[in-house]
Each structure stands twice: as structure tokens, then as C-alpha cells.
Design a protein around this motif. Structure first.
Motif, short mmCIF file in Angstrom:
data_model
loop_
_atom_site.label_atom_id
_atom_site.label_comp_id
_atom_site.label_asym_id
_atom_site.label_seq_id
_atom_site.Cartn_x
_atom_site.Cartn_y
_atom_site.Cartn_z
N GLU A 154 0.80 -1.22 0.00
CA GLU A 154 0.00 0.00 0.00
C GLU A 154 0.83 1.27 0.00
O GLU A 154 0.48 2.27 -0.67
CB GLU A 154 -0.95 0.00 1.20
N THR A 155 1.93 1.31 0.77
CA THR A 155 2.71 2.55 0.85
C THR A 155 3.29 2.95 -0.50
O THR A 155 3.51 4.13 -0.76
CB THR A 155 3.85 2.43 1.88
N GLN A 156 3.54 1.98 -1.38
CA GLN A 156 4.03 2.30 -2.71
C GLN A 156 3.00 3.05 -3.54
O GLN A 156 3.34 3.75 -4.50
CB GLN A 156 4.45 1.02 -3.45
N ALA A 178 7.08 -7.57 10.03
CA ALA A 178 5.85 -7.01 9.46
C ALA A 178 5.93 -5.50 9.33
O ALA A 178 5.54 -4.93 8.29
CB ALA A 178 4.66 -7.40 10.33
N GLU A 179 6.44 -4.83 10.35
CA GLU A 179 6.53 -3.36 10.32
C GLU A 179 7.44 -2.90 9.20
O GLU A 179 7.12 -1.97 8.44
CB GLU A 179 7.04 -2.84 11.66
N ARG A 180 8.57 -3.55 9.06
CA ARG A 180 9.51 -3.16 8.00
C ARG A 180 8.90 -3.38 6.62
O ARG A 180 8.99 -2.52 5.74
CB ARG A 180 10.81 -3.96 8.13
N ALA A 181 8.27 -4.54 6.44
CA ALA A 181 7.68 -4.85 5.14
C ALA A 181 6.55 -3.88 4.79
O ALA A 181 6.42 -3.44 3.64
CB ALA A 181 7.15 -6.29 5.14
N LEU A 182 5.72 -3.54 5.78
CA LEU A 182 4.61 -2.61 5.54
C LEU A 182 5.13 -1.22 5.21
O LEU A 182 4.62 -0.54 4.30
CB LEU A 182 3.71 -2.54 6.77
N ASN A 183 6.14 -0.76 5.94
CA ASN A 183 6.70 0.57 5.68
C ASN A 183 7.33 0.65 4.29
O ASN A 183 7.26 1.69 3.62
CB ASN A 183 7.73 0.93 6.75
N GLN A 184 7.95 -0.44 3.88
CA GLN A 184 8.61 -0.47 2.57
C GLN A 184 7.63 -0.78 1.43
O GLN A 184 7.95 -0.56 0.26
CB GLN A 184 9.72 -1.53 2.56
N GLY A 185 6.45 -1.26 1.78
CA GLY A 185 5.53 -1.74 0.74
C GLY A 185 6.13 -2.92 0.01
O GLY A 185 5.98 -3.08 -1.20
N ARG A 186 6.81 -3.78 0.76
CA ARG A 186 7.61 -4.84 0.15
C ARG A 186 6.77 -5.98 -0.42
O ARG A 186 5.81 -6.43 0.19
CB ARG A 186 8.58 -5.43 1.18
#
Length: 281
Positions: A154-156, A178-186
């Protein structure tokens, strides 16, 4: 190559918005021998989660709950896409009444799947970004075919994933991951998803993925169904109750956010980019 193919398919879906349909967008088949139901999404080309598909998903989940199936396997009729996530055209220049119905239905569908009383598994036979990942992580078990991707990106797109999206993600991944992946939109490849625990197994084909999902559901054969169901729902009760308590606030927050000029501009730019890339294919 894979990303270009996904973008091309999403662009095709964007050019043909389905406002209403007489054809059911999901099918439910119950295996007579196992008693397990396979729920298949069938909204070509990418199973974009629009209002109608979400309604059919909720209806099919209710059907499985009502017919006393031993379990539910969620999959896709597409050979390359599990679900491309929320239909962006539901959010771009939205109709006031439809956008409310859309988000309310998304909430209801998640509550039904995440809180289902039967064992649930996802046979992920294609790319699974954003809302597709939400559906997969709402299930108890995930088997994925190689050479695809999955994640909450989503962040992307300039979008913030709601807390209940995060809850599904956190039920699978450690908070730090999870936090890192969500922040990165990974977006994770199948192999990366297996390594971090976002999926449980890999399979060489959709058929094999379904077989492995059947095997997982079969592990509960000697477990009391009511005890298993209540145990699952206790684990998930806080997440489910939080959304129930905050449904109206969540809806209003989404409506405020999606109608921001900057968000609408970003969605418009994204859609134009998809169309241009599709023309080059």
C-alpha cells in the motif's frame, strides 16, 4: 517481466470497470470424499476486489459455514493472479454511496474470513499484492506456487493499510518483520515469503497447492470441531472485536483519506502509468 505482466493485466481490468454483474464471481465446490470446500475467485483478468466480488466472497464464505464443510480453501481461476487487491477504480473519483458500500463490504468480508469457524487455507496460484495478501493472510495456512509475489504494498501507492490489514499480517509475521515490510511496501517472492514465514509451503502447481491445503485441513480430523473453532476465535477475538468496535470510525477515516486531492492525484497517475505500460506490451 512478472511485474510488467501484472501491470498489463491490472490495466486491462481498469479499462473495463464492472459496476454490476449477473454472473457470480465466485464458485464453491465441496469434495464429496473430504468434505472440504474450494472457494474460487473468478473476476477476470486479475480478481480485482470490487464491490460485487467482495459481496460474492462474503456470500460464499457464509455458504461454506452453513453447509458444514470440514474446511475452506481459497484460490483463483486465473493462472497468474490470485488477486491483484482492491479495485483502484472503486477509489478513484468514487461515487459517494458506492464507496461507502464498497468499504463496508470489505470490512464484512474480512470479518467473515478471518473469523471463520472452519479451518481455512489459501492455495496462492498467482501474484497476491495488497488486498490479495490480506485475503491470504486472513486464512490459517498458505501454500504458494513459485515465481509469484505477495505482500502489502500500500505505501508504494500512497495508501496507508488499516489496522485490521496489519492484524492479519501480524498474525503471520513477527512484528519487526511485518513493520519493516509494511513501511517499505515490500513484495516477497515465493521463496522469500517461505523464508520469512509469510507462507507455509510451496507447490509446483495449483493442484498440488490445493492438495497441500487439504492435507493441512486434514490435520484437524481427530480434533473436536467446536473446541478447535472456539480456540481459533479466541486467538483472533481481539482483532475482530477491534474492527467491530471501530467500523464507523474506520469507514470515515478511509473516506476522508481516499478523497484527499493528493491521494486522488496519486491514484490517477498510477492508473495512467498502468495504461501506458499496457500499451507497450
Amino acid at each position: 517481466m512478472m511485474r510488467s505482466k501484472v501491470l498489463s493485466l491490472v490495466a486491462r481490468a481498469a479499462s473495463n470497470r464492472m459496476m454490476s454483474t449477473a454472473t457470480k464471481l465466485t464458485t464453491v465446490e465441496v469434495n464429496d470424499k473430504t468434505g472440504i470446500a474450494t472457494l474460487t475467485m473468478n473476476r477476470p483478468p486479475v480478481n480485482g476486489l470490487n464491490l460485487e466480488l467482495l459481496q460474492d466472497l462474503k456470500s460464499s464464505i457464509d455458504e461454506v459455514e452453513g453447509n458444514k464443510s470440514r474446511g475452506l480453501i481459497l484460490t483463483s481461476s486465473s493462472s497468474t493472479i490470485f488477486s491483484a487487491g482492491l479495485d483502484i477504480l472503486e477509489m478513484y473519483k468514487p461515487d459517494k454511496d458506492r464507496i461507502r458500500a464498497f468499504w463496508t463490504q470489505l470490512q464484512e468480508t474480512w470479518l467473515a474470513l478471518y473469523g471463520s469457524s472452519v479451518p481455512t487455507a489459501a492455495a496462492i496460484n498467482g501474484h497476491s499484492p495488497a488486498g490479495g495478501c490480506l485475503l491470504a493472510t486472513s486464512c490459517e495456512y498458505r501454500v504458494m506456487v513459485p515465481n509469484f509475489t505477495i505482500g502489502l504494498n500500500e505505501t508504494q501507492l500512497g495508501i496507508v493499510a488499516p489496522k485490521w490489514f496489519m492484524a492479519s499480517f501480524l498474525s503471520v509475521l513477527p512484528q519487526r518483520e511485518a513493520e519493516r515490510a509494511l513501511n517499505q511496501g515490500r513484495m516477497f517472492t515465493t521463496e522469500e515469503a517461505l523464508k520469512v514465514g509469510l507462507i507455509d509451503e510451496t507447490a509446483n502447481s495449483k493442484e498440488e497447492a490445493i492438495e497441500k491445503c487439504v492435507a493441512f485441513i486434514g490435520t484437524f480430523a481427530k480434533v473436536n470441531p467446536l473446541a478447535r473453532s472456539l480456540t481459533k476465535q479466541q486467538f483472533r477475538a481481539a482483532d475482530l472485536q477491534q474492527l467491530q468496535n471501530e467500523r464507523q470510525q474506520d469507514l470515515e477515516k478511509f473516506l476522508f483519506f481516499v478523497n484527499q486531492p493528493a491521494v486522488q492525484k496519486g491514484l490517477g497517475i498510477y492508473l495512467e502509468g498502468l495504461k501506458k505500460k499496457a500499451k507497450k506490451q
